[in-house]
Design an enzyme around this catalytic site. Structure first.
Site, PDB file in Angstrom:
ATOM      1  N   ILE A  20      -1.743  21.953  43.757  1.00  0.00           N
ATOM      2  CA  ILE A  20      -1.902  23.159  42.939  1.00  0.00           C
ATOM      3  C   ILE A  20      -2.770  22.833  41.719  1.00  0.00           C
ATOM      4  CG2 ILE A  20      -0.679  24.827  41.502  1.00  0.00           C
ATOM      5  CD1 ILE A  20       1.634  24.717  43.544  1.00  0.00           C
ATOM      6  N   GLN A  40      -1.156   9.511  38.599  1.00  0.00           N
ATOM      7  CA  GLN A  40       0.171   8.918  38.406  1.00  0.00           C
ATOM      8  C   GLN A  40       0.177   7.399  38.565  1.00  0.00           C
ATOM      9  OE1 GLN A  40       3.097  10.340  41.218  1.00  0.00           O
ATOM     10  NE2 GLN A  40       4.727   9.068  40.355  1.00  0.00           N
ATOM     11  N   ASP A  64       1.885   7.893  33.936  1.00  0.00           N
ATOM     12  CA  ASP A  64       3.175   8.165  34.563  1.00  0.00           C
ATOM     13  C   ASP A  64       4.013   8.859  33.498  1.00  0.00           C
ATOM     14  OD1 ASP A  64       5.853   8.071  35.392  1.00  0.00           O
ATOM     15  OD2 ASP A  64       5.455   6.327  36.669  1.00  0.00           O
ATOM     16  N   VAL A  65       4.376  10.128  33.734  1.00  0.00           N
ATOM     17  CA  VAL A  65       5.040  10.909  32.677  1.00  0.00           C
ATOM     18  C   VAL A  65       6.473  10.448  32.413  1.00  0.00           C
ATOM     19  CG1 VAL A  65       3.564  12.933  33.066  1.00  0.00           C
ATOM     20  CG2 VAL A  65       5.816  12.799  34.191  1.00  0.00           C
ATOM     21  N   ALA A  95      12.082  14.749  42.401  1.00  0.00           N
ATOM     22  CA  ALA A  95      13.511  14.451  42.586  1.00  0.00           C
ATOM     23  C   ALA A  95      13.596  13.511  43.782  1.00  0.00           C
ATOM     24  CB  ALA A  95      14.297  15.728  42.857  1.00  0.00           C
ATOM     25  N   TYR A 157      16.672  23.151  48.043  1.00  0.00           N
ATOM     26  CA  TYR A 157      15.919  22.892  46.805  1.00  0.00           C
ATOM     27  C   TYR A 157      16.820  22.176  45.785  1.00  0.00           C
ATOM     28  CZ  TYR A 157      12.052  23.556  43.519  1.00  0.00           C
ATOM     29  OH  TYR A 157      11.002  23.359  42.641  1.00  0.00           O
ATOM     30  N   LYS A 164      13.998  23.084  37.458  1.00  0.00           N
ATOM     31  CA  LYS A 164      13.037  24.180  37.208  1.00  0.00           C
ATOM     32  C   LYS A 164      13.625  25.215  36.257  1.00  0.00           C
ATOM     33  CE  LYS A 164       9.441  22.931  39.725  1.00  0.00           C
ATOM     34  NZ  LYS A 164       8.268  22.330  39.051  1.00  0.00           N
ATOM     35  N   ILE A 193       3.663  26.576  48.984  1.00  0.00           N
ATOM     36  CA  ILE A 193       2.314  26.188  49.414  1.00  0.00           C
ATOM     37  C   ILE A 193       2.408  24.797  50.025  1.00  0.00           C
ATOM     38  CG2 ILE A 193      -0.045  25.686  48.659  1.00  0.00           C
ATOM     39  CD1 ILE A 193       0.385  27.525  46.259  1.00  0.00           C
ATOM     40  N   ARG A 194       1.733  24.591  51.165  1.00  0.00           N
ATOM     41  CA  ARG A 194       1.786  23.272  51.810  1.00  0.00           C
ATOM     42  C   ARG A 194       0.964  22.246  51.024  1.00  0.00           C
ATOM     43  NH1 ARG A 194       3.953  21.845  56.284  1.00  0.00           N
ATOM     44  NH2 ARG A 194       3.998  23.849  57.335  1.00  0.00           N
TER      45      ARG A 194
HETATM   46  P1  NAD Z   1       1.505  17.687  44.644  1.00  0.00           P
HETATM   47  O1  NAD Z   1       2.267  16.618  45.358  1.00  0.00           O
HETATM   48  O2  NAD Z   1       0.095  17.877  44.991  1.00  0.00           O
HETATM   49  O3  NAD Z   1       1.605  17.460  43.057  1.00  0.00           O
HETATM   50  C1  NAD Z   1       2.737  16.895  42.433  1.00  0.00           C
HETATM   51  C2  NAD Z   1       2.187  15.940  41.409  1.00  0.00           C
HETATM   52  O4  NAD Z   1       3.254  15.371  40.630  1.00  0.00           O
HETATM   53  C3  NAD Z   1       1.428  14.759  42.035  1.00  0.00           C
HETATM   54  O5  NAD Z   1       0.112  14.735  41.547  1.00  0.00           O
HETATM   55  C4  NAD Z   1       2.196  13.548  41.560  1.00  0.00           C
HETATM   56  O6  NAD Z   1       1.354  12.426  41.317  1.00  0.00           O
HETATM   57  C5  NAD Z   1       2.805  14.087  40.281  1.00  0.00           C
HETATM   58  N1  NAD Z   1       3.908  13.281  39.774  1.00  0.00           N
HETATM   59  C6  NAD Z   1       5.158  13.095  40.295  1.00  0.00           C
HETATM   60  N2  NAD Z   1       5.858  12.223  39.534  1.00  0.00           N
HETATM   61  C7  NAD Z   1       5.041  11.867  38.502  1.00  0.00           C
HETATM   62  C8  NAD Z   1       5.162  10.981  37.397  1.00  0.00           C
HETATM   63  N3  NAD Z   1       6.287  10.269  37.189  1.00  0.00           N
HETATM   64  N4  NAD Z   1       4.124  10.879  36.537  1.00  0.00           N
HETATM   65  C9  NAD Z   1       2.980  11.561  36.741  1.00  0.00           C
HETATM   66  N5  NAD Z   1       2.790  12.412  37.767  1.00  0.00           N
HETATM   67  C10 NAD Z   1       3.810  12.546  38.639  1.00  0.00           C
HETATM   68  O7  NAD Z   1       2.346  19.022  44.856  1.00  0.00           O
HETATM   69  P2  NAD Z   1       2.208  20.484  44.224  1.00  0.00           P
HETATM   70  O8  NAD Z   1       2.915  21.361  45.178  1.00  0.00           O
HETATM   71  O9  NAD Z   1       0.820  20.753  43.846  1.00  0.00           O
HETATM   72  O10 NAD Z   1       3.129  20.394  42.921  1.00  0.00           O
HETATM   73  C11 NAD Z   1       2.659  20.712  41.625  1.00  0.00           C
HETATM   74  C12 NAD Z   1       3.682  21.553  40.866  1.00  0.00           C
HETATM   75  O11 NAD Z   1       3.808  22.805  41.510  1.00  0.00           O
HETATM   76  C13 NAD Z   1       5.083  20.956  40.797  1.00  0.00           C
HETATM   77  O12 NAD Z   1       5.623  21.212  39.513  1.00  0.00           O
HETATM   78  C14 NAD Z   1       5.823  21.763  41.840  1.00  0.00           C
HETATM   79  O13 NAD Z   1       7.202  21.809  41.566  1.00  0.00           O
HETATM   80  C15 NAD Z   1       5.169  23.109  41.633  1.00  0.00           C
HETATM   81  N6  NAD Z   1       5.345  24.090  42.715  1.00  0.00           N
HETATM   82  C16 NAD Z   1       5.003  23.771  44.007  1.00  0.00           C
HETATM   83  C17 NAD Z   1       5.167  24.722  45.019  1.00  0.00           C
HETATM   84  C18 NAD Z   1       4.844  24.402  46.449  1.00  0.00           C
HETATM   85  O14 NAD Z   1       5.371  25.070  47.343  1.00  0.00           O
HETATM   86  N7  NAD Z   1       3.984  23.424  46.729  1.00  0.00           N
HETATM   87  C19 NAD Z   1       5.657  25.990  44.691  1.00  0.00           C
HETATM   88  C20 NAD Z   1       5.983  26.291  43.372  1.00  0.00           C
HETATM   89  C21 NAD Z   1       5.813  25.330  42.391  1.00  0.00           C
HETATM   90  O1  0WE Z   2       8.828  21.941  43.577  1.00  0.00           O
HETATM   91  C1  0WE Z   2       8.619  21.754  44.756  1.00  0.00           C
HETATM   92  C2  0WE Z   2       8.682  20.360  45.343  1.00  0.00           C
HETATM   93  C3  0WE Z   2       8.976  19.308  44.325  1.00  0.00           C
HETATM   94  C4  0WE Z   2       9.322  17.956  44.870  1.00  0.00           C
HETATM   95  C5  0WE Z   2       8.941  17.486  46.130  1.00  0.00           C
HETATM   96  C6  0WE Z   2       9.303  16.203  46.529  1.00  0.00           C
HETATM   97  C7  0WE Z   2       8.973  15.665  47.908  1.00  0.00           C
HETATM   98  C8  0WE Z   2       8.900  14.158  47.913  1.00  0.00           C
HETATM   99  C9  0WE Z   2      10.070  17.138  44.070  1.00  0.00           C
HETATM  100  N1  0WE Z   2      10.435  15.888  44.444  1.00  0.00           N
HETATM  101  C10 0WE Z   2      10.049  15.413  45.649  1.00  0.00           C
HETATM  102  N2  0WE Z   2      10.448  14.160  45.994  1.00  0.00           N
HETATM  103  C11 0WE Z   2       9.962  13.505  47.091  1.00  0.00           C
HETATM  104  O2  0WE Z   2      10.363  12.365  47.373  1.00  0.00           O
HETATM  105  N3  0WE Z   2       8.357  22.849  45.559  1.00  0.00           N
HETATM  106  C12 0WE Z   2       8.463  24.159  44.988  1.00  0.00           C
HETATM  107  C13 0WE Z   2       8.044  22.737  47.004  1.00  0.00           C
HETATM  108  C14 0WE Z   2       9.339  22.828  47.736  1.00  0.00           C
HETATM  109  O3  0WE Z   2      10.143  21.749  47.876  1.00  0.00           O
HETATM  110  C15 0WE Z   2      11.281  22.176  48.534  1.00  0.00           C
HETATM  111  C16 0WE Z   2      11.183  23.531  48.807  1.00  0.00           C
HETATM  112  C17 0WE Z   2       9.939  23.961  48.280  1.00  0.00           C
HETATM  113  C18 0WE Z   2       9.394  25.342  48.288  1.00  0.00           C
HETATM  114  C19 0WE Z   2      12.411  21.441  48.888  1.00  0.00           C
HETATM  115  C20 0WE Z   2      13.438  22.096  49.560  1.00  0.00           C
HETATM  116  C21 0WE Z   2      13.358  23.452  49.832  1.00  0.00           C
HETATM  117  C22 0WE Z   2      12.235  24.196  49.460  1.00  0.00           C
END
Ligand code: NAD
Ligand code: 0WE
Length: 260
Positions: A20, A40, A64-65, A95, A157, A164, A193-194
């Site tokens: 994203i 990261q 790394d946050v 998580a 979740y 969140k 979103i995948r």
């Molecule tokens: P993504 O895996 O592309 O991005 C997640 C990012 O978090 C990665 O770049 C990873 O390096 C970073 N990260 C994790 N731990 C970290 C750390 N300790 N220090 C620095 N960076 C760290 O996946 P995404 O789906 O683009 O996720 C981005 C945001 O969008 C997240 O907050 C996620 O919860 C949120 N989100 C995702 C979805 C979805 O369905 N994909 C939907 C709603 C919200």
């Molecule tokens: O916020 C997220 C995903 C965040 C996430 C994903 C991972 C996968 C790998 C946080 N921690 C980890 N830890 C890992 O080891 N989303 C909104 C995407 C998401 O994740 C889900 C969802 C959706 C949507 C998990 C369970 C059910 C629905």
């Protein structure tokens, strides 16, 4: 001329071209913003460097946050390129994988809960604390990414839903604290979103199908759609908006019952 001309944006959370954060970076670049990126860990460095090039950016720094030292070093290093900047994008969540499936009460641990809240919510406050001197005194904006699991119970979740919920409250408290400094703080609640963060989540395909069948717009959202909303919220076009959670989810969250 784009609506982010003369804005400098720091993008945290690019891991792949499906991230994203990448959709947000591209939309902001299209609107004329100058970009900097963080990664990261070493494994992601070269990939993020190549993607930054595509947005005419050569500022790519580690962070790394989970580490206050990393956060402090990030803004010291950024200061060597920019004396101030305007936009901070937080697109980070984590998580332990085992806690994102099954029975919430059985699976959630103290350590996993602390990790989820630390990386996915507190890090936003920590970054704002360190970035404040470079953001204050001019029209600037902070944005993070949430999910509907913050306010509704969802299967699997689990502890991320709590983290969140904390992130969304964090958005409001930060907006209240930073408003007098000219810093707006908002959050986008995106539909599923995948991305890499969704990889390996059991039944993700079923979730996408469910949204496609039940959301008012009968589709899933894209990183481009989230990116465009993000660019707007971080621009001066949104100068009256702070402390908000904006849904970019094809309307899914407003449905009470669907299918009749
Ligand atoms: P993504 O895996 O592309 O991005 C997640 C990012 O978090 C990665 O770049 C990873 O390096 C970073 N990260 C994790 N731990 C970290 C750390 N300790 N220090 C620095 N960076 C760290 O996946 P995404 O789906 O683009 O996720 C981005 C945001 O969008 C997240 O907050 C996620 O919860 C949120 N989100 C995702 C979805 C979805 O369905 N994909 C939907 C709603 C919200
Ligand atoms: O916020 C997220 C995903 C965040 C996430 C994903 C991972 C996968 C790998 C946080 N921690 C980890 N830890 C890992 O080891 N989303 C909104 C995407 C998401 O994740 C889900 C969802 C959706 C949507 C998990 C369970 C059910 C629905």
């Amino acid at each position: 001329m784009g609506f982010l001309e003369n804005k400098k944006a720091l993008i945290i959370g690019v891991a792949s071209n499906r991230s994203i954060a990448w959709g947000i970076a591209q939309a902001m670049h299209q609107q004329g913003a100058e970009l900097a990126f963080t990664y990261q860990n070493d494994r992601l460095q070269s990939r993020v460097e190549k993607m930054a090039q595509d947005c005419s950016s050569s500022i790519v720094l580690p962070c790394d946050v989970a580490s206050d030292d990393n956060i402090s070093a990030l803004f010291t290093q950024l200061g060597e390129h920019w004396s101030e900047f305007d936009i901070l994008v937080h697109s980070v969540a984590f998580a332990p994988k085992e806690e994102l499936e099954g029975d919430f009460v059985e699976r959630t641990t103290r350590a996993g809960s602390m990790m989820a809240h630390d990386i996915s919510s507190y890090s936003l406050t920590a970054l704002a604390k360190a970035a404040r001197p470079m953001l204050q005194g001019h029209a600037s904006a902070i944005l993070s990414l949430s999910y509907l699991g913050a306010e509704k119970a969802m299967p699997n979740y689990n502890v991320m839903g709590l983290a969140k919920a904390s992130l969304e409250a964090n958005t409001r408290y930060m907006a209240y604290a930073l408003g007098p400094d000219g810093i707006r703080v908002n959050c986008i609640s995106a539909g599923p979103i995948r991305t890499l963060a969704a990889a390996g989540i059991g039944d993700f395909r079923k979730m996408l199908e469910h949204v496609e069948q039940n959301a008012p717009l009968r589709k899933n959202v894209t990183i481009e759609e989230v990116g465009n909303a993000a660019a707007f919220l971080c621009s001066d076009l949104a100068s009256g908006i702070t402390g908000e959670v904006t849904y970019v989810d094809a309307g899914y969250n407003i449905v009470g019952m669907s299918g009749y």
